[in-house]
Every structure is written in structure tokens, then in C-alpha cells.
Design a protein around this motif. Structure first.
Motif, mmCIF file in Angstrom:
data_model
loop_
_atom_site.group_PDB
_atom_site.id
_atom_site.type_symbol
_atom_site.label_atom_id
_atom_site.label_comp_id
_atom_site.label_asym_id
_atom_site.label_seq_id
_atom_site.Cartn_x
_atom_site.Cartn_y
_atom_site.Cartn_z
ATOM 1 N N UNK A 79 -10.119 -10.018 -4.733
ATOM 2 C CA UNK A 79 -11.512 -10.164 -4.315
ATOM 3 C C UNK A 79 -12.310 -8.930 -4.718
ATOM 4 N N UNK A 80 -11.767 -7.763 -4.439
ATOM 5 C CA UNK A 80 -12.454 -6.522 -4.790
ATOM 6 C C UNK A 80 -12.569 -6.389 -6.309
ATOM 7 N N UNK A 81 -11.531 -6.827 -7.011
ATOM 8 C CA UNK A 81 -11.578 -6.798 -8.473
ATOM 9 C C UNK A 81 -12.690 -7.676 -9.011
ATOM 10 N N UNK A 82 -12.873 -8.848 -8.445
ATOM 11 C CA UNK A 82 -13.944 -9.740 -8.895
ATOM 12 C C UNK A 82 -15.318 -9.113 -8.658
ATOM 13 N N UNK A 83 -15.435 -8.346 -7.584
ATOM 14 C CA UNK A 83 -16.713 -7.703 -7.276
ATOM 15 C C UNK A 83 -17.002 -6.501 -8.176
ATOM 16 N N UNK A 84 -16.061 -6.137 -9.042
ATOM 17 C CA UNK A 84 -16.290 -5.065 -10.019
ATOM 18 C C UNK A 84 -17.085 -5.554 -11.231
ATOM 19 N N UNK A 85 -17.210 -6.863 -11.388
ATOM 20 C CA UNK A 85 -17.824 -7.426 -12.591
ATOM 21 C C UNK A 85 -19.242 -7.913 -12.350
ATOM 22 N N UNK A 89 -25.094 -4.864 -13.909
ATOM 23 C CA UNK A 89 -24.846 -3.489 -14.322
ATOM 24 C C UNK A 89 -24.926 -3.398 -15.840
ATOM 25 N N UNK A 90 -25.432 -2.301 -16.316
ATOM 26 C CA UNK A 90 -25.545 -2.100 -17.757
ATOM 27 C C UNK A 90 -24.154 -2.072 -18.375
ATOM 28 N N UNK A 96 -17.442 0.271 -12.655
ATOM 29 C CA UNK A 96 -17.076 0.301 -11.243
ATOM 30 C C UNK A 96 -15.575 0.045 -11.149
ATOM 31 N N UNK A 97 -14.883 0.893 -10.406
ATOM 32 C CA UNK A 97 -13.424 0.770 -10.299
ATOM 33 C C UNK A 97 -12.993 0.870 -8.840
#
Length: 130
Positions: A79-85, A89-90, A96-97
């Protein structure tokens, strides 16, 4: 994926309860996490951006049962990984990691021993969110 993201983001208030019930009664969210893993392995930016909107929509449903599922130990990193994309964002900006931060930087320090597993699980869920 685009239709699912639109459904979650634009669901009217009177339909959210039924939507939440349907999400919780099926194995839908774990399947979305698996889909995210596959999309990330394939580096499919379009699908990753749609999955970002889907997971953001799930968070924006503002339901504690959905939060409990999203923060389950076996799903939370997906879930957190999906929210990195975030597509807003430019592309050349700092990436974001969140997962790297949670797995490598942050360390849980137990000052007082906690023996109740339920309480410890809730502490870890809150710890990941803060």
C-alpha cells in the motif's frame, strides 16, 4: 484500473457504505496489492499511477475497517509502495521512498515491554503512519 480509480475517488457519500462493505467482504484489496507488485516489476508507469489513485481513494474513504486492512502486516508495504507513485510529482524531482524509510531508517524502540500482541500490533500500525 482507471475506472476503478474514478469510482473510488468520485463515489458519492450515500454509496460509500455499500462500497466499503463490498471491499471488505471480498479479497479485493490484497489482490490490488498483488497487482501493484506486478505493475512495479513491469515498470508500468500508467498502471502505477492508476494504482496510486486507487489506494489514495481507499484511504480517502475514511473508514477504520478499511484502514485496518490497508495496514495489515502483509499488505502495508504494498500500500505504501503504491502511494509512492503520485503522478502529480515531477518526473525528474526527488523520488519518494517511503518503504526505504520505513524499513531502513526508522527503528521501533520498545522502552517498556509490551506483552499483549493486540496492543503491540496497534502500536506498530500507528508507528508506520507517523
Amino acid at each position: 484500473l482507471a475506472a476503478i480509480a474514478e469510482l473510488l475517488v468520485e463515489a458519492p457519500m450515500f454509496k460509500r457504505t455499500k462500497l466499503i462493505e463490498a471491499l471488505l467482504q471480498t479479497d479485493y484489496i490484497p489482490q490490488l496489492v498483488q497487482l501493484f507488485t506486478m505493475a512495479e516489476d513491469l515498470e508500468s508507469k500508467t498502471d502505477l499511477h492508476h494504482l496510486f489513485h486507487i489506494f489514495k481513494g481507499l484511504v480517502m474513504l475514511n473508514d477504520s475497517s478499511v484502514y485496518d486492512l490497508l495496514l495489515r502486516d502483509d499488505l502495508v508495504m504494498g500500500v505504501i509502495g503504491a502511494l509512492e507513485y503520485d503522478p502529480e510529482l515531477q518526473p525528474n524531482a526527488y523520488k519518494v521512498r517511503h518503504r526505504v524509510f520505513l524499513t531502513e531508517v526508522v527503528r521501533f524502540k520498545e522502552v517498556v515491554p509490551i506483552t499483549d500482541e493486540t496492543i503491540l500490533k496497534k502500536i506498530h500500525q500507528n508507528y508506520r503512519l507517523s
